[in-house]
Motif scaffolding. Structure first.
Motif, mmCIF file in Angstrom:
data_model
loop_
_atom_site.group_PDB
_atom_site.id
_atom_site.type_symbol
_atom_site.label_atom_id
_atom_site.label_comp_id
_atom_site.label_asym_id
_atom_site.label_seq_id
_atom_site.Cartn_x
_atom_site.Cartn_y
_atom_site.Cartn_z
ATOM 1 N N UNK A 62 -5.323 6.663 -0.794
ATOM 2 C CA UNK A 62 -4.297 5.863 -1.600
ATOM 3 C C UNK A 62 -2.696 5.767 -2.106
ATOM 4 N N UNK A 63 -2.615 4.474 -1.693
ATOM 5 C CA UNK A 63 -1.424 4.532 -2.097
ATOM 6 C C UNK A 63 -0.935 4.012 -3.276
ATOM 7 N N UNK A 64 0.692 5.104 -3.499
ATOM 8 C CA UNK A 64 0.962 5.977 -5.441
ATOM 9 C C UNK A 64 1.761 4.517 -5.467
ATOM 10 N N UNK A 65 2.192 3.698 -4.705
ATOM 11 C CA UNK A 65 3.081 2.059 -5.668
ATOM 12 C C UNK A 65 1.599 1.264 -6.091
ATOM 13 N N UNK A 66 0.822 1.452 -5.079
ATOM 14 C CA UNK A 66 -0.876 0.469 -5.514
ATOM 15 C C UNK A 66 -1.563 1.272 -5.820
ATOM 16 N N UNK A 67 -1.840 1.953 -7.575
ATOM 17 C CA UNK A 67 -2.676 2.864 -7.065
ATOM 18 C C UNK A 67 -4.419 1.549 -7.285
ATOM 19 N N UNK A 68 -5.354 0.340 -8.093
ATOM 20 C CA UNK A 68 -5.739 -0.509 -8.063
ATOM 21 C C UNK A 68 -5.259 -1.301 -6.916
ATOM 22 N N UNK A 69 -5.167 -0.977 -6.079
ATOM 23 C CA UNK A 69 -5.404 -1.847 -4.535
ATOM 24 C C UNK A 69 -6.635 -1.424 -4.283
ATOM 25 N N UNK A 70 -7.533 -2.836 -3.796
ATOM 26 C CA UNK A 70 -8.820 -2.537 -2.848
ATOM 27 C C UNK A 70 -8.480 -2.155 -1.388
ATOM 28 N N UNK A 71 -8.722 -0.575 -1.565
ATOM 29 C CA UNK A 71 -8.492 -0.395 0.258
ATOM 30 C C UNK A 71 -9.815 -0.690 1.532
ATOM 31 N N UNK A 72 -10.871 -1.064 0.579
ATOM 32 C CA UNK A 72 -11.915 -1.505 1.398
ATOM 33 C C UNK A 72 -11.627 -3.326 1.709
ATOM 34 N N UNK A 73 -11.305 -3.486 0.864
ATOM 35 C CA UNK A 73 -10.579 -5.235 1.447
ATOM 36 C C UNK A 73 -9.198 -5.336 1.475
ATOM 37 N N UNK A 74 -8.266 -4.888 2.165
ATOM 38 C CA UNK A 74 -6.778 -5.457 1.034
ATOM 39 C C UNK A 74 -6.275 -6.544 1.082
ATOM 40 N N UNK A 75 -7.172 -7.378 1.909
ATOM 41 C CA UNK A 75 -6.444 -9.043 2.307
ATOM 42 C C UNK A 75 -6.472 -9.832 0.581
ATOM 43 N N UNK A 76 -7.676 -9.431 -0.175
ATOM 44 C CA UNK A 76 -7.522 -9.834 -1.314
ATOM 45 C C UNK A 76 -6.431 -10.571 -1.738
ATOM 46 N N UNK A 77 -6.299 -11.841 -2.883
ATOM 47 C CA UNK A 77 -5.532 -11.922 -3.269
ATOM 48 C C UNK A 77 -5.893 -12.209 -5.302
#
Length: 266
Positions: free
Chosen positions: A232-247
């Protein structure tokens, strides 16, 4: 000495004919016993399937897996199995496509234990007896309806009244029955009468029965679990790593005002 036709010598001409002893044939008895076994109405597909299932449960080892792979729908696409609804080893929910004489499609556990096999045999025997009794009642009901129909409509002479009345009406009973008639002709030259017999078979008007389709079986789940392998990205802990292009797209401002107005209206 008493003379018979089978004596080696005698005064009659027939005494010189050697006697022939015909062997006793058992063919008529076999044919009679074979005919007895085949007497009665033919078995339906349901009865044949239940008999085959009963034979497999009685004599199968229960360790072989279904060659078709079983079904992993968890009774969502098909009905729940009435024989073994749940595997006691792995907890897999079994549908009606998983036959009881095969092992569990997931863990390979046998369903034919020392106590389970007699219970399954008794259950299938009960279903088989009920199905045979139901089909017998249907046949008797059809014969009774045909007899009532014969009493309601007069039959022409020579139309095979009792035999034709025993056939169920409205179910294509006349399909395949042969009708014969004779033609009497007179030869003008020889003045001889000739009798000719003709037999005609009516063409079936019923469409052929459709071939039952093989039910769709759900394959087993993949052995490999699909998960995100990146850390996981420490700066973006809630980022969706499975679909990173979601906005995230915020709703329009007017949408909140309209909803607030509707809540105030009585």
């Amino acid at each position: 000495m008493h003379r018979t036709p089978w004596t080696s010598s005698g005064s009659l001409t027939s005494d010189r004919i050697p006697a022939r002893h015909l062997p006793t044939s058992t063919t008529p008895a076999k044919q009679q016993s074979k005919g007895k076994g085949q007497s009665g109405p033919p078995k339906s597909k349901t009865v044949l399937a239940l008999e085959n299932r009963l034979h497999n449960v009685e004599y199968a080892s229960g360790k072989e897996k279904d060659p078709k792979g079983g079904c992993f729908c968890l009774a969502r696409d098909h009905g729940l199995s009435t024989y073994v609804p749940l595997c006691c080893s792995c907890g897999l929910v079994l549908c009606e496509l998983n036959l009881p004489h095969y092992a569990c499609p997931h863990c390979g556990e046998s369903f034919l234990g020392n106590t389970r096999r007699p219970a399954l045999v008794a259950q299938i025997q009960k279903e088989l007896s009920a199905q045979i009794a139901k089909e017998q009642e249907d046949r008797e009901r059809a014969i009774e309806e045909a007899r009532k129909a014969e009493g309601a409509f007069p039959m022409l002479p020579g139309a095979g009244g009792a035999q034709g009345a025993r056939r169920p009406a409205g179910k294509g009973a006349a399909v395949g029955s042969q009708s014969s008639h004779k033609v009497l002709s007179l030869n003008s030259t020889t003045k001889k009468v000739t009798v000719s017999s003709y037999t005609s078979t009516p063409v079936s008007s019923r469409p052929p029965s459709p071939i039952p389709e093989e039910p769709r079986r759900v394959p087993p789940p993949p052995r490999e679990i699909n998960y995100v392998k990146e850390p996981p990205d420490p700066e973006h802990p809630w980022k969706n790593m499975q679909f990173p292009d979601l906005q995230y797209i915020p709703p329009p401002k007017d949408h909140g005002r309209q909803r607030h107005r509707r809540a105030r209206e009585p």
